[in-house]
Each structure stands twice: as structure tokens, then as C-alpha cells.
Motif scaffolding. Structure first.
Motif, PDB file in Angstrom:
ATOM      1  N   ASN A 241       0.830  -1.208   0.000  1.00 27.41           N
ATOM      2  CA  ASN A 241       0.000   0.000   0.000  1.00 27.41           C
ATOM      3  C   ASN A 241       0.866   1.260   0.000  1.00 27.41           C
ATOM      4  O   ASN A 241       0.584   2.224  -0.722  1.00 27.41           O
ATOM      5  N   ILE A 242       1.923   1.256   0.792  1.00 31.02           N
ATOM      6  CA  ILE A 242       2.824   2.415   0.835  1.00 31.02           C
ATOM      7  C   ILE A 242       3.560   2.573  -0.490  1.00 31.02           C
ATOM      8  O   ILE A 242       3.635   3.680  -1.043  1.00 31.02           O
ATOM      9  N   VAL A 243       4.113   1.468  -0.994  1.00 27.02           N
ATOM     10  CA  VAL A 243       4.899   1.523  -2.232  1.00 27.02           C
ATOM     11  C   VAL A 243       4.050   2.010  -3.407  1.00 27.02           C
ATOM     12  O   VAL A 243       4.514   2.810  -4.238  1.00 27.02           O
ATOM     13  N   LEU A 244       2.810   1.558  -3.480  1.00 31.32           N
ATOM     14  CA  LEU A 244       1.930   1.977  -4.574  1.00 31.32           C
ATOM     15  C   LEU A 244       1.558   3.452  -4.463  1.00 31.32           C
ATOM     16  O   LEU A 244       1.417   4.139  -5.479  1.00 31.32           O
ATOM     17  N   ASN A 245       1.399   3.938  -3.243  1.00 29.83           N
ATOM     18  CA  ASN A 245       0.924   5.307  -3.054  1.00 29.83           C
ATOM     19  C   ASN A 245       2.035   6.355  -3.138  1.00 29.83           C
ATOM     20  O   ASN A 245       1.751   7.515  -3.463  1.00 29.83           O
ATOM     21  N   ILE A 246       3.273   5.981  -2.853  1.00 29.87           N
ATOM     22  CA  ILE A 246       4.368   6.962  -2.851  1.00 29.87           C
ATOM     23  C   ILE A 246       4.484   7.715  -4.177  1.00 29.87           C
ATOM     24  O   ILE A 246       4.479   8.955  -4.194  1.00 29.87           O
ATOM     25  N   PRO A 247       4.594   7.039  -5.330  1.00 29.00           N
ATOM     26  CA  PRO A 247       4.714   7.802  -6.587  1.00 29.00           C
ATOM     27  C   PRO A 247       3.468   8.620  -6.901  1.00 29.00           C
ATOM     28  O   PRO A 247       3.565   9.707  -7.487  1.00 29.00           O
ATOM     29  N   ILE A 248       2.295   8.117  -6.488  1.00 23.37           N
ATOM     30  CA  ILE A 248       1.050   8.847  -6.737  1.00 23.37           C
ATOM     31  C   ILE A 248       1.038  10.151  -5.946  1.00 23.37           C
ATOM     32  O   ILE A 248       0.668  11.214  -6.456  1.00 23.37           O
ATOM     33  N   PHE A 249       1.469  10.087  -4.695  1.00 25.27           N
ATOM     34  CA  PHE A 249       1.494  11.284  -3.858  1.00 25.27           C
ATOM     35  C   PHE A 249       2.554  12.275  -4.333  1.00 25.27           C
ATOM     36  O   PHE A 249       2.328  13.495  -4.313  1.00 25.27           O
ATOM     37  N   LEU A 250       3.691  11.773  -4.754  1.00 22.56           N
ATOM     38  CA  LEU A 250       4.740  12.665  -5.261  1.00 22.56           C
ATOM     39  C   LEU A 250       4.263  13.409  -6.503  1.00 22.56           C
ATOM     40  O   LEU A 250       4.462  14.625  -6.636  1.00 22.56           O
ATOM     41  N   TYR A 251       3.634  12.674  -7.410  1.00 23.34           N
ATOM     42  CA  TYR A 251       3.137  13.304  -8.631  1.00 23.34           C
ATOM     43  C   TYR A 251       2.021  14.305  -8.307  1.00 23.34           C
ATOM     44  O   TYR A 251       1.971  15.399  -8.891  1.00 23.34           O
ATOM     45  N   SER A 252       1.128  13.916  -7.373  1.00 19.69           N
ATOM     46  CA  SER A 252       0.032  14.813  -6.988  1.00 19.69           C
ATOM     47  C   SER A 252       0.568  16.082  -6.341  1.00 19.69           C
ATOM     48  O   SER A 252       0.038  17.177  -6.549  1.00 19.69           O
ATOM     49  N   TYR A 253       1.648  15.928  -5.554  1.00 18.00           N
ATOM     50  CA  TYR A 253       2.263  17.081  -4.894  1.00 18.00           C
ATOM     51  C   TYR A 253       2.833  18.049  -5.938  1.00 18.00           C
ATOM     52  O   TYR A 253       2.671  19.268  -5.833  1.00 18.00           O
ATOM     53  N   ILE A 254       3.482  17.474  -6.953  1.00 13.52           N
ATOM     54  CA  ILE A 254       4.077  18.308  -7.999  1.00 13.52           C
ATOM     55  C   ILE A 254       3.000  18.985  -8.841  1.00 13.52           C
ATOM     56  O   ILE A 254       3.105  20.175  -9.178  1.00 13.52           O
ATOM     57  N   ARG A 255       1.945  18.249  -9.161  1.00 22.03           N
ATOM     58  CA  ARG A 255       0.934  18.766 -10.082  1.00 22.03           C
ATOM     59  C   ARG A 255      -0.107  19.648  -9.389  1.00 22.03           C
ATOM     60  O   ARG A 255      -0.520  20.674  -9.932  1.00 22.03           O
ATOM     61  N   PHE A 256      -0.555  19.228  -8.191  1.00 25.52           N
ATOM     62  CA  PHE A 256      -1.651  19.930  -7.540  1.00 25.52           C
ATOM     63  C   PHE A 256      -1.234  20.753  -6.326  1.00 25.52           C
ATOM     64  O   PHE A 256      -2.005  21.581  -5.838  1.00 25.52           O
ATOM     65  N   GLY A 257      -0.050  20.517  -5.796  1.00 23.28           N
ATOM     66  CA  GLY A 257       0.401  21.260  -4.628  1.00 23.28           C
ATOM     67  C   GLY A 257       0.121  20.535  -3.321  1.00 23.28           C
ATOM     68  O   GLY A 257      -0.640  19.573  -3.263  1.00 23.28           O
ATOM     69  N   LYS A 258       0.747  21.020  -2.237  1.00 25.57           N
ATOM     70  CA  LYS A 258       0.664  20.341  -0.948  1.00 25.57           C
ATOM     71  C   LYS A 258      -0.722  20.426  -0.321  1.00 25.57           C
ATOM     72  O   LYS A 258      -1.124  19.545   0.444  1.00 25.57           O
ATOM     73  N   ASN A 259      -1.478  21.484  -0.645  1.00 27.81           N
ATOM     74  CA  ASN A 259      -2.815  21.615  -0.069  1.00 27.81           C
ATOM     75  C   ASN A 259      -3.751  20.511  -0.535  1.00 27.81           C
ATOM     76  O   ASN A 259      -4.702  20.146   0.156  1.00 27.81           O
TER      77      ASN A 259
END
Length: 291
Positions: free
Chosen positions: A65-83
Motif C-alpha cells: 500500500n505504501i509503495v503503490l501510493n508513494i509515486p502517486i502522492f509525489l506526482y500529486s504534490y508536484i501537479r496539484f500542490g501540498k494543499n
């Protein structure tokens, strides 16, 4: 200021409790019988099963679960921001923590119906608590949001449905037809329970009444039931006749009396009755900070 702090603490407690219930459903029920209900949690069960031949017990659910979500969160952070990430990041990490801490227990045995019902119930309540706190558990929710940002002609819900359906179909290939059919039952149960928790269990009835004797009907409804009645100006499109449509919201047990009153005044009246949820105001639910 203090009220906002307590509200935030309440939200994090809801996430804590909600993710715990979801982890219990995964560890104690879904993983034991191979029910794949979509999402990254379903994918973690599939991966654990496929890797059992290479690793004793397969890759742990919390790790996948962690491994699958890490790249998704990184990409979301870059594209949508920390908020955008916010509480969802906390909920996702917490779900993995619960999957690591909660011991493996076979709660349903080989009873697929019990697994589908109770697994769906735990998941539905858990997801409702997380959503009520303004978060999600990441996974296909975020993947769907990312895909939709590149494919604007689809909605997030449509993309998420396709992703979850693909995971369920993959579960069909790994676990067979029977668990997959019960997984569909579990999805239905969890959706209904989640909606009930979010929309409220206290349902009422709304009546639209079309009658030429609207003044008499409205007076009796207000006097005998002590309910407010609203007159809506309307026009019959066939006769082009101006009409007054009465709109009244009552409790479930009062709708019988509404129909009796209307029938007593005008037996030719046209009445439409529908279900409504979370009626806020005098005589129903009181307003609070949650609304």
C-alpha cells in the motif's frame, strides 16, 4: 480559534477510527477469502497472493500500500500542490500502519456471504468517517484525479469506476468467479452504508400535491399536522392553466395522514411522494457545525 482546533482534532480522530475499520475489513475478511472490491487495497491483496510462491506469506499488505501510493502522492504534490494532499496523506499512511499493526484473524471462515456483508459494512463505515473528515485513503481516488486532469472529457468518478472495475476483473482472474461475485455484493453494501452515514439515517418524506382546492388542503395540513406548506406557482403545459402546487415535508409516519387529508378534500388530486434525507430546520434536525 479553539473551536477550529477541536474540529481538526475531531477530523483526525475520525480518520484514525475510519482507517482502523477499513484495515480490519482487509485483514480479517477480504484478504482471508480473496474478495477484491477495487482500489489499491484490492490490488495489495492480489499482489500478496501472487508473491506467496516467491516469499513466505507474500508481500505484506501494508508495504504494498505504501509503495503503490508513494509515486502517486509525489506526482500529486508536484501537479496539484501540498494543499491537495493534506489529510489524505495522513489517512493513507495511517491505513498502512493499521495493516501492519492489526493481527491477521480469519473472521468469516469460508462463509462468503458473511465476508461480503460484514466486510462491506466495516469498509462503508470506515470510508464514511474518512470522507466526513475531508480526506480519502489515496489510491485509485488520486490516480483518477491525475488521469482526469489530462482527460477533461471524463469525470473523476467515471475514471475511478473504470480503475476499480479493472482491479475487480483482475481479482476474477486470480481468485475465480465465486469470490468476485461476492465482492460485487460487498461493494454494494459498503456503498449503501457509506451513503447512509454521510447523508444521515433519519429520512423524511416530501409530498408534491396538485389540486384545485389547494387552500383547503394547505390549511388542514398546517392545522392537523403542524407542518409548513409551500405553494409553488406552476402552469399545466397541456391545459396552460395556472396552478398552485403544494410542497410539504413530513416524517415517514405522517405521510399516511397527508394522503388521507388530500383524499378527503379532493379525491382527484395528484400527489407525488419522494424520499428526502437530512431535513434541517424547525421540526426536523437542528443545524450544527457539521452541516
Amino acid at each position: 480559534m479553539r473551536a477550529n482546533v477541536w474540529k481538526e482534532l475531531e477530523n483526525y480522530f475520525l480518520i484514525l477510527l475510519g482507517t482502523a475499520l477499513m484495515a480490519i475489513a482487509i485483514q480479517w475478511i477480504f484478504d482471508r477469502v480473496g474478495l477484491i472490491t477495487g482500489g489499491f487495497t484490492g490490488l495489495t491483496i492480489i499482489i500478496r497472493n501472487l508473491t506467496e510462491a516467491l516469499l513466505p506469506g507474500g508481500i505484506p499488505l501494508w508495504l504494498t500500500n505504501i509503495v503503490l501510493n508513494i509515486p502517486i502522492f509525489l506526482y500529486s504534490y508536484i501537479r496539484f500542490g501540498k494543499n491537495y494532499i493534506g489529510k489524505t496523506g495522513f489517512a493513507t499512511i495511517l491505513l498502512s500502519v493499521w495493516l501492519y499493526l492489526i493481527p491477521v484473524i480469519d473472521m468469516s471462515g469460508d462463509d462468503y456471504m458473511l465476508a461480503a456483508l460484514f466486510g462491506g459494512a466495516f469498509t462503508g463505515i470506515g470510508m464514511a468517517l474518512v470522507l466526513k473528515a475531508g480526506a480519502t485513503t489515496g489510491g485509485t481516488d488520486m490516480v483518477a484525479a491525475i488521469i482526469q486532469s489530462h482527460m477533461r472529457h471524463y469525470t473523476v468518478v467515471q475514471v475511478m469506476q473504470v480503475l476499480d472495475a479493472a482491479i475487480v476483473i483482475l481479482g476474477l482472474y486470480v481468485f475465480g468467479l465465486r469470490p468476485t461475485l461476492y465482492a460485487v455484493v460487498s461493494i454494494f453494501v459498503s456503498t449503501k452504508i457509506s451513503d447512509a452515514f454521510l447523508e444521515g439515517f433519519k429520512t423524511s418524506k416530501a409530498a408534491f400535491i396538485i389540486t384545485n382546492r389547494y387552500e383547503e388542503v394547505a390549511e388542514r395540513l398546517m392545522d392537523e399536522l403542524d407542518r409548513g406548506v409551500t405553494g409553488l406557482h406552476a402552469q399545466g403545459m397541456y391545459t396552460e392553466e395556472k396552478k398552485c402546487v403544494l410542497y410539504c415535508v413530513v416524517s415517514r409516519k405522517e405521510i399516511v395522514r397527508v394522503k388521507e387529508i388530500v383524499n378527503d378534500v379532493d379525491s382527484s388530486a395528484f400527489v407525488i411522494v419522494s424520499d428526502v434525507r437530512e431535513v434541517l430546520g424547525e421540526g426536523f434536525l437542528e443545524y450544527s457545525d457539521d452541516f
